[in-house]
Design a protein around this motif. Structure first.
Motif, PDB file in Angstrom:
ATOM      1  N   ASN A 185     -60.708  14.783  14.562  1.00 51.39           N
ATOM      2  CA  ASN A 185     -61.621  15.254  13.513  1.00 51.39           C
ATOM      3  C   ASN A 185     -61.460  16.733  13.201  1.00 51.39           C
ATOM      4  O   ASN A 185     -62.147  17.265  12.332  1.00 51.39           O
ATOM      5  CB  ASN A 185     -63.078  14.942  13.881  1.00 51.39           C
ATOM      6  CG  ASN A 185     -63.562  15.729  15.083  1.00 51.39           C
ATOM      7  OD1 ASN A 185     -62.781  16.339  15.808  1.00 51.39           O
ATOM      8  ND2 ASN A 185     -64.871  15.702  15.305  1.00 51.39           N
ATOM      9  N   GLN A 186     -60.540  17.399  13.891  1.00 47.35           N
ATOM     10  CA  GLN A 186     -60.279  18.815  13.633  1.00 47.35           C
ATOM     11  C   GLN A 186     -58.946  19.031  12.908  1.00 47.35           C
ATOM     12  O   GLN A 186     -58.592  20.165  12.583  1.00 47.35           O
ATOM     13  CB  GLN A 186     -60.252  19.591  14.953  1.00 47.35           C
ATOM     14  CG  GLN A 186     -61.578  19.627  15.694  1.00 47.35           C
ATOM     15  CD  GLN A 186     -62.625  20.443  14.966  1.00 47.35           C
ATOM     16  OE1 GLN A 186     -62.367  21.563  14.539  1.00 47.35           O
ATOM     17  NE2 GLN A 186     -63.808  19.871  14.808  1.00 47.35           N
ATOM     18  N   ILE A 187     -58.187  17.957  12.657  1.00 44.93           N
ATOM     19  CA  ILE A 187     -56.851  18.113  12.073  1.00 44.93           C
ATOM     20  C   ILE A 187     -56.902  18.812  10.721  1.00 44.93           C
ATOM     21  O   ILE A 187     -56.170  19.782  10.468  1.00 44.93           O
ATOM     22  CB  ILE A 187     -56.150  16.741  11.923  1.00 44.93           C
ATOM     23  CG1 ILE A 187     -55.941  16.089  13.282  1.00 44.93           C
ATOM     24  CG2 ILE A 187     -54.808  16.915  11.223  1.00 44.93           C
ATOM     25  CD1 ILE A 187     -55.367  14.679  13.193  1.00 44.93           C
ATOM     26  N   ALA A 188     -57.754  18.325   9.812  1.00 41.62           N
ATOM     27  CA  ALA A 188     -57.818  18.895   8.465  1.00 41.62           C
ATOM     28  C   ALA A 188     -58.199  20.372   8.510  1.00 41.62           C
ATOM     29  O   ALA A 188     -57.577  21.207   7.847  1.00 41.62           O
ATOM     30  CB  ALA A 188     -58.808  18.104   7.616  1.00 41.62           C
ATOM     31  N   LYS A 189     -59.225  20.678   9.283  1.00 42.53           N
ATOM     32  CA  LYS A 189     -59.669  22.069   9.421  1.00 42.53           C
ATOM     33  C   LYS A 189     -58.551  22.951   9.977  1.00 42.53           C
ATOM     34  O   LYS A 189     -58.294  24.048   9.472  1.00 42.53           O
ATOM     35  CB  LYS A 189     -60.886  22.122  10.346  1.00 42.53           C
ATOM     36  CG  LYS A 189     -61.345  23.521  10.717  1.00 42.53           C
ATOM     37  CD  LYS A 189     -62.502  23.448  11.717  1.00 42.53           C
ATOM     38  CE  LYS A 189     -62.903  24.832  12.214  1.00 42.53           C
ATOM     39  NZ  LYS A 189     -64.005  24.750  13.220  1.00 42.53           N
ATOM     40  N   TYR A 190     -57.860  22.443  10.981  1.00 44.78           N
ATOM     41  CA  TYR A 190     -56.811  23.237  11.626  1.00 44.78           C
ATOM     42  C   TYR A 190     -55.629  23.463  10.684  1.00 44.78           C
ATOM     43  O   TYR A 190     -55.136  24.596  10.543  1.00 44.78           O
ATOM     44  CB  TYR A 190     -56.348  22.537  12.899  1.00 44.78           C
ATOM     45  CG  TYR A 190     -55.286  23.326  13.640  1.00 44.78           C
ATOM     46  CD1 TYR A 190     -55.630  24.445  14.384  1.00 44.78           C
ATOM     47  CD2 TYR A 190     -53.952  22.954  13.573  1.00 44.78           C
ATOM     48  CE1 TYR A 190     -54.663  25.189  15.046  1.00 44.78           C
ATOM     49  CE2 TYR A 190     -52.978  23.689  14.229  1.00 44.78           C
ATOM     50  CZ  TYR A 190     -53.341  24.806  14.973  1.00 44.78           C
ATOM     51  OH  TYR A 190     -52.377  25.538  15.612  1.00 44.78           O
ATOM     52  N   LEU A 191     -55.166  22.416  10.013  1.00 44.72           N
ATOM     53  CA  LEU A 191     -54.016  22.568   9.122  1.00 44.72           C
ATOM     54  C   LEU A 191     -54.342  23.447   7.923  1.00 44.72           C
ATOM     55  O   LEU A 191     -53.486  24.200   7.448  1.00 44.72           O
ATOM     56  CB  LEU A 191     -53.527  21.198   8.655  1.00 44.72           C
ATOM     57  CG  LEU A 191     -52.745  20.389   9.694  1.00 44.72           C
ATOM     58  CD1 LEU A 191     -52.407  19.021   9.143  1.00 44.72           C
ATOM     59  CD2 LEU A 191     -51.478  21.117  10.120  1.00 44.72           C
ATOM     60  N   THR A 192     -55.563  23.356   7.423  1.00 50.44           N
ATOM     61  CA  THR A 192     -55.977  24.239   6.328  1.00 50.44           C
ATOM     62  C   THR A 192     -55.891  25.698   6.772  1.00 50.44           C
ATOM     63  O   THR A 192     -55.416  26.569   6.019  1.00 50.44           O
ATOM     64  CB  THR A 192     -57.407  23.905   5.877  1.00 50.44           C
ATOM     65  OG1 THR A 192     -57.452  22.551   5.409  1.00 50.44           O
ATOM     66  CG2 THR A 192     -57.861  24.828   4.762  1.00 50.44           C
ATOM     67  N   PHE A 193     -56.334  25.969   7.996  1.00 52.85           N
ATOM     68  CA  PHE A 193     -56.238  27.323   8.544  1.00 52.85           C
ATOM     69  C   PHE A 193     -54.777  27.768   8.650  1.00 52.85           C
ATOM     70  O   PHE A 193     -54.419  28.878   8.240  1.00 52.85           O
ATOM     71  CB  PHE A 193     -56.903  27.388   9.918  1.00 52.85           C
ATOM     72  CG  PHE A 193     -56.689  28.691  10.631  1.00 52.85           C
ATOM     73  CD1 PHE A 193     -57.466  29.802  10.317  1.00 52.85           C
ATOM     74  CD2 PHE A 193     -55.712  28.817  11.606  1.00 52.85           C
ATOM     75  CE1 PHE A 193     -57.256  31.014  10.963  1.00 52.85           C
ATOM     76  CE2 PHE A 193     -55.499  30.018  12.257  1.00 52.85           C
ATOM     77  CZ  PHE A 193     -56.281  31.128  11.927  1.00 52.85           C
ATOM     78  N   VAL A 194     -53.926  26.898   9.180  1.00 53.67           N
ATOM     79  CA  VAL A 194     -52.511  27.251   9.362  1.00 53.67           C
ATOM     80  C   VAL A 194     -51.858  27.560   8.019  1.00 53.67           C
ATOM     81  O   VAL A 194     -51.154  28.570   7.871  1.00 53.67           O
ATOM     82  CB  VAL A 194     -51.760  26.120  10.087  1.00 53.67           C
ATOM     83  CG1 VAL A 194     -50.254  26.377  10.071  1.00 53.67           C
ATOM     84  CG2 VAL A 194     -52.256  25.990  11.525  1.00 53.67           C
TER      85      VAL A 194
END
Length: 475
Positions: A360-369
């Protein structure tokens, strides 16, 4: 090669090696330069003084014992497909090539295990097991890595979302310790509460604690049918946000991968074949999910496909394309499996990480990257195992000075590893630490954990001869 206080590989010692393994000892100009690096040469190169082609556990034990007595570094190496510099001879010494130990020793179908030598290739076991009506579930992207290498990094791969990682399929192993002693770990059983789990300690240790020579691996009955779905989205955010919905709907995909359009196009250029749609209903596609389900019959899979379609359409999918023939499935997964090769073919300078974060953190993490890309002179490309949160992020450049590239990438990696930790993740899901990621591990793990890991290394390898300067122990 770095300077060290290790002993020298003398002509006399080389002659002793030749007595143990006649015709299989290579020195000086006879050593192929492929042994100097792995698949990520940016982490450095190192020439071993000697390469020994091993064929038996006993020969390896004899070689290692001589090295222990003479304080010579020993580096075990499989197919050389690693991505962290783990199988590189940064202090010289003796490299033991395990690739000739490639025999499948036999199946025990009543206990659902297979015994193999550590140099057997993943692809060879997968094909052989299929002929037996069985499946070895771990499915890392590099099909021509050795099983010993897979175990040494606890490789995961695409089917980990349903079936788990390599660790879950290792029942027993034969190991040569840094002293030259031969030990057995584990047994053909499915559970144990018998002392410390040395077997699990060896799995993922990247050749720093012992040399794995034989493995007993769990296999399962092969699924009768599979079906794959290509699911295009307008953007990566909607694509990734769908992933948790599969599990909430009680769907159990065998594999669940995400990919951005740019990397798909690179793969198709590399393969010379177009598989994934670029535009549908007038909408430019920005990202894709590639999903596989397995089951007992096609009727079951068709029902699952209908349910999965309802889930993804609610989350903004543009279409659901069914790959239900062997050719279509082969083409879709060939494109996915060629991502790294495609990137390498178009990139002069390359670095990567394989962080893992909660699903559930993938989208948030990739957006940050992706938000960091404007801060650097290199391009960021990503793909990964959406079902288990293991993300492959690449820094790619063609026109940068290497020193500048390395400096910028070091800063970038430090930031994204820190963010992965903040999201509840870890810095490696399957590639390991090796030589290239040691500083990041130290920052992430903390003083107490690093002290424990170093202590374990000292117990197994008091002279620090086995794959020195890797994972947790700098020299």
């Amino acid at each position: 090669m770095q300077e060290s206080k290790y002993g020298k590989v003398t002509p006399e010692l080389i002659e002793e090696f030749k007595k143990i393994v006649p015709g299989k000892v290579h020195v000086n100009g006879d050593i192929n330069e492929d042994y100097f690096h792995d698949e990520m040469p940016i982490y450095g190169k190192g020439a071993p003084d000697v390469v020994v082609e091993a064929t038996t556990t006993e020969d390896i034990a004899s070689i290692v014992k001589l090295c222990y007595e003479n304080n010579i570094p020993v580096i075990p190496r499989g197919a050389g497909t690693g991505l962290t510099g783990a199988a590189v001879a940064i202090y010289g010494g003796v490299m033991i090539d395990m690739s000739k130990m490639n025999k499948i020793l036999g199946y025990d179908k009543e206990n659902f295990v297979v015994k193999v030598q550590a140099g057997v290739l993943l692809n060879d076991l997968a094909e052989d097991a299929q002929k037996q009506g069985l499946m070895y579930p771990p499915d890392p992207g590099e099909k021509f890595a050795t099983l010993g290498g897979n175990v040494s990094t606890n490789a995961g791969g695409m089917r980990a979302v349903k079936y788990g990682c390599t660790r879950d399929y290792v029942r027993a192993m034969t190991v040569v310790l840094p002293t030259g002693e031969i030990v057995k770990m584990g047994a053909t059983v499915s559970k144990t509460s018998t002392g410390y789990s040395l077997l699990n300690l060896m799995i993922g240790s990247e050749g720093t604690l012992g040399i794995i020579t034989e493995l007993t691996l769990k296999v399962i009955p092969a699924p009768k049918e599979t079906i794959s779905l290509i699911i295009p989205y307008e953007n990566l955010e909607d694509c990734i946000a769908t992933v948790p919905k599969f599990f909430m709907a009680h769907l159990q995909p065998q594999a669940l991968e995400f990919m951005e359009k740019e990397i798909v196009l690179a793969s198709e250029r590399y393969l010379g074949k177009s598989v994934f749609p670029q535009k549908l209903d007038g909408i430019d596609i920005g990202a894709y999910l590639l999903v596989t389900f397995d089951g007992d019959n096609m009727e079951e899979l068709e029902a699952i496909t209908e349910q999965a379609s309802e889930v993804v359409f609610e989350q903004g999918a543009i279409d659901v394309l069914v790959a239900d023939t062997p050719a279509k499935k082969k083409d879709a997964w060939a494109a996915r499996s060629s991502f790294l090769e495609a990137i390498e073919a178009e990139t002069k300078l390359l670095d990567e990480c394989d962080v893992v974060v909660p699903v559930n953190q993938i989208a948030k993490y990739l957006t940050f990257v992706k938000s960091l890309e404007d801060d650097y002179d290199f391009k960021i490309k990503s793909f990964g195992h959406a079902g288990d949160g293991n993300l492959h992020i690449y820094a790619c450049a063609n026109d940068m000075d290497e020193a500048v590239f390395k400096k910028q990438v070091a800063d970038f990696m430090k930031i994204i590893y820190k963010k992965a930790a903040e999201c509840g993740g870890l810095i490696s899901g399957e590639h390991g630490i090796g030589y290239g990621k040691m500083d990041y591990l130290a920052d992430f793990a903390g003083e107490a954990n690093m002290r424990i890991m170093k202590g374990i290394k000292e117990v197994f390898d008091p002279k620090m001869i086995l794959n020195p300067g890797k994972v947790c122990y700098k020299l």
